[in-house]
Motif scaffolding. Sequence first.
Motif, PDB file in Angstrom:
ATOM      1  N   ASN A 291       0.840  -1.191   0.000  1.00  0.00           N
ATOM      2  CA  ASN A 291       0.000   0.000   0.000  1.00  0.00           C
ATOM      3  C   ASN A 291       0.878   1.246   0.000  1.00  0.00           C
ATOM      4  O   ASN A 291       1.694   1.448   0.900  1.00  0.00           O
ATOM      5  N   ALA A 292       0.716   2.048  -1.023  1.00  0.00           N
ATOM      6  CA  ALA A 292       1.515   3.272  -1.145  1.00  0.00           C
ATOM      7  C   ALA A 292       0.759   4.244  -2.031  1.00  0.00           C
ATOM      8  O   ALA A 292       0.149   3.853  -3.029  1.00  0.00           O
ATOM      9  N   ILE A 293       0.800   5.516  -1.682  1.00  0.00           N
ATOM     10  CA  ILE A 293       0.106   6.536  -2.454  1.00  0.00           C
ATOM     11  C   ILE A 293       1.068   7.116  -3.491  1.00  0.00           C
ATOM     12  O   ILE A 293       2.181   7.525  -3.161  1.00  0.00           O
ATOM     13  N   ASN A 294       0.624   7.095  -4.743  1.00  0.00           N
ATOM     14  CA  ASN A 294       1.405   7.645  -5.842  1.00  0.00           C
ATOM     15  C   ASN A 294       0.496   8.519  -6.704  1.00  0.00           C
ATOM     16  O   ASN A 294      -0.683   8.203  -6.889  1.00  0.00           O
ATOM     17  N   SER A 295       1.038   9.593  -7.244  1.00  0.00           N
ATOM     18  CA  SER A 295       0.255  10.444  -8.142  1.00  0.00           C
ATOM     19  C   SER A 295       0.984  10.586  -9.476  1.00  0.00           C
ATOM     20  O   SER A 295       2.203  10.423  -9.564  1.00  0.00           O
ATOM     21  N   ASN A 296       0.205  10.911 -10.501  1.00  0.00           N
ATOM     22  CA  ASN A 296       0.772  10.968 -11.843  1.00  0.00           C
ATOM     23  C   ASN A 296      -0.063  11.903 -12.717  1.00  0.00           C
ATOM     24  O   ASN A 296      -1.292  11.853 -12.702  1.00  0.00           O
ATOM     25  N   PHE A 297       0.614  12.772 -13.459  1.00  0.00           N
ATOM     26  CA  PHE A 297      -0.024  13.587 -14.491  1.00  0.00           C
ATOM     27  C   PHE A 297       0.285  12.960 -15.842  1.00  0.00           C
ATOM     28  O   PHE A 297       1.389  12.457 -16.060  1.00  0.00           O
ATOM     29  N   SER A 298      -0.676  13.004 -16.770  1.00  0.00           N
ATOM     30  CA  SER A 298      -0.435  12.396 -18.074  1.00  0.00           C
ATOM     31  C   SER A 298      -1.252  13.084 -19.160  1.00  0.00           C
ATOM     32  O   SER A 298      -2.407  13.464 -18.941  1.00  0.00           O
ATOM     33  N   VAL A 299      -0.639  13.231 -20.338  1.00  0.00           N
ATOM     34  CA  VAL A 299      -1.357  13.670 -21.542  1.00  0.00           C
ATOM     35  C   VAL A 299      -1.148  12.653 -22.660  1.00  0.00           C
ATOM     36  O   VAL A 299      -1.400  12.933 -23.831  1.00  0.00           O
ATOM     37  N   LYS A 300      -0.721  11.438 -22.291  1.00  0.00           N
ATOM     38  CA  LYS A 300      -0.325  10.452 -23.295  1.00  0.00           C
ATOM     39  C   LYS A 300      -1.487   9.903 -24.106  1.00  0.00           C
ATOM     40  O   LYS A 300      -1.303   9.360 -25.188  1.00  0.00           O
ATOM     41  N   GLN A 301      -2.719  10.026 -23.590  1.00  0.00           N
ATOM     42  CA  GLN A 301      -3.861   9.537 -24.341  1.00  0.00           C
ATOM     43  C   GLN A 301      -4.172  10.396 -25.553  1.00  0.00           C
ATOM     44  O   GLN A 301      -4.893   9.965 -26.460  1.00  0.00           O
ATOM     45  N   THR A 302      -3.677  11.615 -25.563  1.00  0.00           N
ATOM     46  CA  THR A 302      -3.949  12.531 -26.673  1.00  0.00           C
ATOM     47  C   THR A 302      -3.606  11.881 -28.005  1.00  0.00           C
ATOM     48  O   THR A 302      -2.526  11.309 -28.171  1.00  0.00           O
ATOM     49  N   THR A 303      -4.530  11.943 -28.961  1.00  0.00           N
ATOM     50  CA  THR A 303      -4.310  11.332 -30.277  1.00  0.00           C
ATOM     51  C   THR A 303      -4.487  12.360 -31.384  1.00  0.00           C
ATOM     52  O   THR A 303      -5.242  13.326 -31.257  1.00  0.00           O
ATOM     53  N   LEU A 304      -3.784  12.117 -32.473  1.00  0.00           N
ATOM     54  CA  LEU A 304      -3.878  12.966 -33.657  1.00  0.00           C
ATOM     55  C   LEU A 304      -3.866  12.073 -34.882  1.00  0.00           C
ATOM     56  O   LEU A 304      -2.964  11.252 -35.063  1.00  0.00           O
ATOM     57  N   GLY A 305      -4.894  12.214 -35.723  1.00  0.00           N
ATOM     58  CA  GLY A 305      -4.995  11.405 -36.925  1.00  0.00           C
ATOM     59  C   GLY A 305      -5.231  12.268 -38.150  1.00  0.00           C
ATOM     60  O   GLY A 305      -5.856  13.327 -38.078  1.00  0.00           O
ATOM     61  N   ILE A 306      -4.733  11.802 -39.292  1.00  0.00           N
ATOM     62  CA  ILE A 306      -4.944  12.493 -40.556  1.00  0.00           C
ATOM     63  C   ILE A 306      -5.400  11.473 -41.586  1.00  0.00           C
ATOM     64  O   ILE A 306      -4.888  10.340 -41.625  1.00  0.00           O
ATOM     65  N   GLY A 307      -6.400  11.859 -42.394  1.00  0.00           N
ATOM     66  CA  GLY A 307      -6.957  10.918 -43.341  1.00  0.00           C
ATOM     67  C   GLY A 307      -7.316  11.557 -44.668  1.00  0.00           C
ATOM     68  O   GLY A 307      -7.427  12.784 -44.803  1.00  0.00           O
ATOM     69  N   PHE A 308      -7.509  10.692 -45.657  1.00  0.00           N
ATOM     70  CA  PHE A 308      -7.901  11.105 -46.998  1.00  0.00           C
ATOM     71  C   PHE A 308      -8.987  10.161 -47.491  1.00  0.00           C
ATOM     72  O   PHE A 308      -8.879   8.941 -47.343  1.00  0.00           O
TER      73      PHE A 308
END
Length: 394
Positions: free
Chosen positions: A76-93
């Motif tokens: 049992n230990a408390i840890n915190s984390n910030f993340s923006v890794k889910q951000t996605t960018l797609g380009i299509g035609f």
Amino acid sequence: MMKKTSVEIIKIIIFTIIFCGKIPAQITLATIKSDDQNDRELYIKGFVQADYMVSFQNMKSKDGFSSYSIEIPQKNAINSNFSVKQTTLGIGFKQKNTNDNKTLSVYAEIDFSGPNGTTAPRFRHGYLQWNKWLAGQTWSNFSDIEILPMIFDFVPPDGLFLTRRIQLRYTTPISTKGSLSFSLEDPNTPSIRLPTDSLNWQKRAIIPAFSTLYRYGNEKNYIKAGIVLSPISYDMKYTSKEDYKTNTIIGWGGMISGKIRLDTKNTFSLQSSFGKGFSTYNTNLREESYDAVPNLYNKNLLETLQLFNIIGAYEHWWASKWSSVFFFSYSNIGFYDFIPKDMTRRFQNISCNIIYHPYKKVRFGIEGNYGKKQNFRNESADGWRIQASTKMYF
């Protein structure tokens, strides 16, 4: 003057992103009508997401909740984390031939979950689609992206089958509501455990996996049933003087999933799967060597492991701008005497959230996850995580 103009353009873009369109959406960069009257469109789509997570138990998965990654013994230990890794960018035609109703599309997408915990761009999707054919990397034909509930967590429910594969796929309608798809997928995806000795047995990629999936229904209500065959090949020998010989075993799995929208406020989803040697299709187990392990009682020959998964999800809209999702997930590995005792035998998790939708393309919310795992020594551990997120589509 130029700086002021640039600022105004940025404001217009942000206003368009937030207030216009539906989720999921896209921004059209250009639309061209050629001399042959074919419509061509270039677009981008994706979302920006920022998360703040607090965990109350040590687990290997930092950016998404995974019961499988909870550490044993209990710490049992408390840890915190910030993340923006889910951000996605797609380009299509896209191009649609107005004469024979055939379409051509190309799409590529990245997120920012780079190696070793970095935010370097990571390739997610890249494929070409022509009419009924698809070639490239995208969600496996044996995955059901439609059943994914409206959650913020980077990792889907533990028992869900949601993996990306390099593949060749053919999809065709067979009725007004039914379609059938077939795919050949990357033969190098099985994840196995080989004997730890000096003879250097090696995995070999020879025969691609084959899957077929049937879908019946519409956008709001549907049922899917699928089968996958996953050949597993490896080079083996028992003495240093022998030549390697290739042995092949077959993994297989079946899956059924569906969604029922009772009304505008209530939606139920369910997925269950069972098989042997197909664990690599599981969200948590795809690189964890659970497809096959050596049988010490049978000359160390690899044997496929059973896997059973079930998940259920319920989505409820409290008001026009407030919604919640509750889901449960359970996965179990079949018991054999030869399975290493440090391997996980079963894992499960439940989750609940509350989401505020101030605009069509903006979400704020809080999500809680609880998970538990047990290994083949009957040792167990559980863990909690609370996550606050904001997400904006474009």
